[in-house]
Design a protein around this motif. Structure first.
Motif, mmCIF file in Angstrom:
data_model
loop_
_atom_site.group_PDB
_atom_site.id
_atom_site.type_symbol
_atom_site.label_atom_id
_atom_site.label_comp_id
_atom_site.label_asym_id
_atom_site.label_seq_id
_atom_site.Cartn_x
_atom_site.Cartn_y
_atom_site.Cartn_z
ATOM 1 N N THR A 181 -4.360 0.652 -16.347
ATOM 2 C CA THR A 181 -3.085 1.133 -15.811
ATOM 3 C C THR A 181 -2.584 0.175 -14.738
ATOM 4 O O THR A 181 -3.318 -0.192 -13.823
ATOM 5 N N SER A 182 -1.333 -0.213 -14.841
ATOM 6 C CA SER A 182 -0.749 -1.182 -13.917
ATOM 7 C C SER A 182 -0.250 -0.488 -12.653
ATOM 8 O O SER A 182 0.422 0.546 -12.717
ATOM 9 N N ILE A 183 -0.598 -1.050 -11.489
ATOM 10 C CA ILE A 183 -0.106 -0.556 -10.209
ATOM 11 C C ILE A 183 0.310 -1.749 -9.353
ATOM 12 O O ILE A 183 -0.123 -2.874 -9.576
ATOM 13 N N SER A 196 6.859 -5.243 -7.101
ATOM 14 C CA SER A 196 7.664 -4.520 -8.088
ATOM 15 C C SER A 196 8.964 -3.960 -7.528
ATOM 16 O O SER A 196 9.566 -3.079 -8.128
ATOM 17 N N THR A 197 9.418 -4.467 -6.380
ATOM 18 C CA THR A 197 10.587 -3.871 -5.735
ATOM 19 C C THR A 197 11.833 -3.939 -6.604
ATOM 20 O O THR A 197 12.741 -3.119 -6.459
ATOM 21 N N PHE A 204 7.523 4.660 -6.185
ATOM 22 C CA PHE A 204 6.533 4.890 -5.136
ATOM 23 C C PHE A 204 5.647 6.049 -5.551
ATOM 24 O O PHE A 204 6.123 7.131 -5.897
ATOM 25 N N GLU A 205 4.338 5.807 -5.547
ATOM 26 C CA GLU A 205 3.387 6.856 -5.932
ATOM 27 C C GLU A 205 2.822 7.584 -4.725
ATOM 28 O O GLU A 205 2.929 8.815 -4.632
ATOM 29 N N ALA A 206 2.211 6.827 -3.797
ATOM 30 C CA ALA A 206 1.522 7.489 -2.691
ATOM 31 C C ALA A 206 1.206 6.503 -1.586
ATOM 32 O O ALA A 206 1.203 5.284 -1.787
ATOM 33 N N GLY A 207 0.940 7.047 -0.409
ATOM 34 C CA GLY A 207 0.325 6.303 0.679
ATOM 35 C C GLY A 207 -1.115 6.759 0.790
ATOM 36 O O GLY A 207 -1.434 7.925 0.536
ATOM 37 N N ASN A 256 1.242 2.282 -2.789
ATOM 38 C CA ASN A 256 1.328 1.739 -4.145
ATOM 39 C C ASN A 256 2.501 2.330 -4.911
ATOM 40 O O ASN A 256 3.013 3.404 -4.582
ATOM 41 N N ARG A 257 2.924 1.553 -5.894
ATOM 42 C CA ARG A 257 3.883 2.010 -6.882
ATOM 43 C C ARG A 257 3.194 2.010 -8.241
ATOM 44 O O ARG A 257 2.294 1.214 -8.492
ATOM 45 N N SER A 258 3.645 2.888 -9.092
ATOM 46 C CA SER A 258 3.177 2.915 -10.481
ATOM 47 C C SER A 258 4.341 3.374 -11.346
ATOM 48 O O SER A 258 5.371 3.831 -10.825
ATOM 49 N N LYS A 259 4.199 3.208 -12.641
ATOM 50 C CA LYS A 259 5.293 3.600 -13.530
ATOM 51 C C LYS A 259 5.463 5.116 -13.499
ATOM 52 O O LYS A 259 4.493 5.851 -13.632
ATOM 53 N N GLY A 260 6.679 5.530 -13.291
ATOM 54 C CA GLY A 260 6.917 6.970 -13.184
ATOM 55 C C GLY A 260 8.308 7.352 -13.653
ATOM 56 O O GLY A 260 9.110 6.518 -13.994
#
Length: 260
Positions: A181-183, A196-197, A204-207, A256-260
């Motif tokens: 999984t790409s992050i 990925s900006t 944005f997934e989480a801190g 992190n960011r992830s696909k959402g």
């Protein structure tokens, strides 16, 4: 010259014990063998050495150091090609291939407990493979044996990175992700910066901190753990919105960011 070293522990979490002829310790990502005569040999000089180990059931495992080289991501980290002996006497790679096809690993000072919490009691170390989270976080620059750009203790960043890679939102070491999984990650020290900006597929997934996530905007793999299920069990992770600013306010070290 082949040298037999006796090590007791787990494959992937091996604890060294001294023997009469020599003591094997770890400095950074380097093995250090000190003989009873005071001779000091490091990983680069131990290529071809064989390590005798036992698994949790007391079964013997024999591992060999086949090669040692600096990691391309981080020259301070030494990658070790390690092989284990099969029943027919041949040797096969200890580690699964990582994203670059490397079947490598290295020792790390410290230990993880059953809940995925890292600590550094004296004399403890473990082996990790570059395909796993424990190595990835070091290769990304969060080496608990090193210091940050301003002299910061990187131990908390290493723990936060473990939580982030595994999507262990509650900090108990349970993964909620899938291999491959790409992050995109970055941190308050700018050891890593976001990539990925400009990609709208990444959200944005989480801190993340040492105890897990500090807030969660979306879960990485919803069919493994839906956001509503997570927030019902851990309402403290709710935020409106959960973004970098709110995560920083709550003390996050890594984002992190992830696909959402």
């Amino acid at each position: 010259m082949r040298r037999l070293l006796h090590i007791l522990g787990l494959l992937g979490a091996l604890a060294a014990t001294p023997v009469a002829a020599a003591t094997l310790t770890v400095e950074g990502s380097r093995f250090v063998l000190t003989t009873d005569a005071g001779q000091r040999l490091t990983s680069e000089q131990l290529v071809g050495a064989v390590l005798d180990m036992t698994d949790p059931n007391g079964r013997p495992i024999r591992a060999r150091i086949d090669a040692v080289r600096p990691a391309k991501e981080r020259a301070a980290t030494l990658l070790h090609d390690l092989s284990v002996q099969l029943p027919d006497g041949s040797f096969a790679p200890m580690c699964e291939p990582d994203a670059y096809g490397r079947k490598s690993g290295f020792p790390v000072p410290g230990q993880f407990d059953a809940d995925g919490r890292y600590s550094r009691p004296p004399g403890k170390w473990f082996l990790t493979c570059t395909s796993g989270s424990q190595a990835k976080c070091i290769l990304w620059g969060y080496d608990p044996a090193s210091r940050g750009p301003g002299g910061e203790d990187l131990g908390p960043f290493y723990q936060a990175c473990q939580n982030m890679v595994r999507a262990a939102y509650d900090g108990r070491g349970v993964a909620h992700t899938r291999d491959g999984t790409s992050i995109d990650l970055w941190d308050v020290l700018r050891i890593q910066v976001p990539d990925s900006t400009d990609d709208p597929k990444y959200k944005f997934e989480a801190g993340w901190g040492t105890a897990g996530a500090v807030c969660v905007a979306h879960t990485r793999i919803p069919d493994i753990l839906p956001l509503d299920v997570l927030l019902k069990s851990a309402p403290q992770l709710r935020a409106s919105p959960c973004d970098e600013a709110e995560a920083r306010r709550r003390g996050a070290l890594i984002f992190n960011r992830s696909k959402g």
